[in-house]
Enzyme design. Structure first.
Site, PDB file in Angstrom:
ATOM      1  N   ASP A 189       0.848  -1.195   0.000  1.00  0.00           N
ATOM      2  CA  ASP A 189       0.000   0.000   0.000  1.00  0.00           C
ATOM      3  C   ASP A 189       0.888   1.251   0.000  1.00  0.00           C
ATOM      4  OD1 ASP A 189      -3.080   0.799   0.608  1.00  0.00           O
ATOM      5  OD2 ASP A 189      -1.711   2.242   1.521  1.00  0.00           O
ATOM      6  N   ASP A 246      -2.333   1.417  -6.980  1.00  0.00           N
ATOM      7  CA  ASP A 246      -0.920   1.255  -6.618  1.00  0.00           C
ATOM      8  C   ASP A 246      -0.081   0.684  -7.761  1.00  0.00           C
ATOM      9  OD1 ASP A 246      -0.836   1.499  -3.316  1.00  0.00           O
ATOM     10  OD2 ASP A 246      -2.735   0.743  -4.089  1.00  0.00           O
ATOM     11  N   ASP A 291      -2.165   0.492   6.771  1.00  0.00           N
ATOM     12  CA  ASP A 291      -3.119  -0.003   5.777  1.00  0.00           C
ATOM     13  C   ASP A 291      -2.795  -1.440   5.377  1.00  0.00           C
ATOM     14  OD1 ASP A 291      -4.507   2.348   5.842  1.00  0.00           O
ATOM     15  OD2 ASP A 291      -3.823   3.095   3.892  1.00  0.00           O
TER      16      ASP A 291
END
Length: 266
Positions: free
Chosen positions: A79, A178, A241
């Protein structure tokens, strides 16, 4: 079959397993187990658990059998956090690069890669970025460039045995941004290659929607709520996260969900 003969048959399986053809061993175990009383089978399970533990398999038989086998040996939870502002700045640059190595058998975290990254196009973080991510200027100043961090990722992947062709691993992200947008976009801007292992991934939002039948509009917050999980750490901290993603994956796996690649091949 008497208890004594049953125990003898179990002992035979243990002592002869190394010499027995591997393709026939499961059938032999099944045949023996079908003849044994339940009490002996229970003891046999305890023996196997101890055997596994002695060979470095930390998970108990109960933990391993509590959810179905996954398709991958390891899940690499990732993340990014990146430079940002309102209105959005361009190009965005990765400033936090965390990866958690999740064991596909136990769904437990085995290893962590975590580095902050020095932005070069917009080296000064905006107040909006710091407020959103919790990343302050001192955390990125003097840190390695993205190119250097990618080199260290590759070294970590090699050290963890993840570059072995016989080891099946895949990245997991909360959304497609991402690895579909952020990393390839910044690499293209800087003239850097993108390693093949970054080109396939599991979008946790899609996996969650397949498992639960609803789309998590608010990402991790909705998924935690839907699974009655406590949120870990602060939102928009990359490493926190990742921990939330791993916790959600473990919960879905224990409910019987099998994770599959969601990205389309590059």
């Amino acid at each position: 079959v008497s208890d004594a003969s049953g125990c003898s048959m179990i002992a035979l399986l243990h002592t002869g397993a190394a010499k027995f053809p591997q393709t026939l061993l499961p059938r032999a175990r099944q045949a023996v187990c079908s003849l044994l009383p339940a009490g002996i089978l229970k003891g046999y399970g305890s023996i196997v658990s101890r055997k596994l533990a002695s060979h470095g398999f930390g998970a108990s038989m109960a933990a391993m059998s509590s959810f179905p086998p996954q398709r991958y040996h390891y899940f690499l939870v990732l993340d990014f956090e990146a430079t940002c502002d309102k209105p959005q700045i361009h190009p965005q640059e990765i400033i936090e690069f965390p990866i958690l190595k999740l064991n596909g058998r136990t769904m437990e975290i085995e290893s962590t890669f975590h580095m902050y990254v020095q932005p070069v196009v917009h080296p000064q973080l905006t107040p909006f970025c710091t407020e959103l991510t919790g990343i302050i200027q001192g955390m990125v100043d003097g840190q390695p460039s993205l190119q250097q961090v990618l080199e260290r990722v590759d070294e970590w992947m090699a050290k963890e045995g993840l570059l072995d062709p016989s080891v099946k691993s895949i990245f997991v992200t909360c959304g497609d941004w991402d690895l579909k947008v952020m990393l390839p976009g910044q690499c293209q801007y800087l003239g850097l290659p993108v390693a093949d292992y970054f080109k396939q991934w599991i979008n946790l939002k899609k996996a969650y929607s397949f498992a639960m039948g609803s789309w998590p509009k608010n990402g991790l917050l909705d998924m935690n709520k839907g699974l009655n999980l406590q949120h870990i750490g602060r939102p928009h901290s990359g490493i926190d996260d990742c921990k939330n993603i791993a916790n959600i994956m473990k919960t879905l796996a224990h409910r019987g969900f099998i994770f599959k690649q969601t990205s389309k091949p590059f």
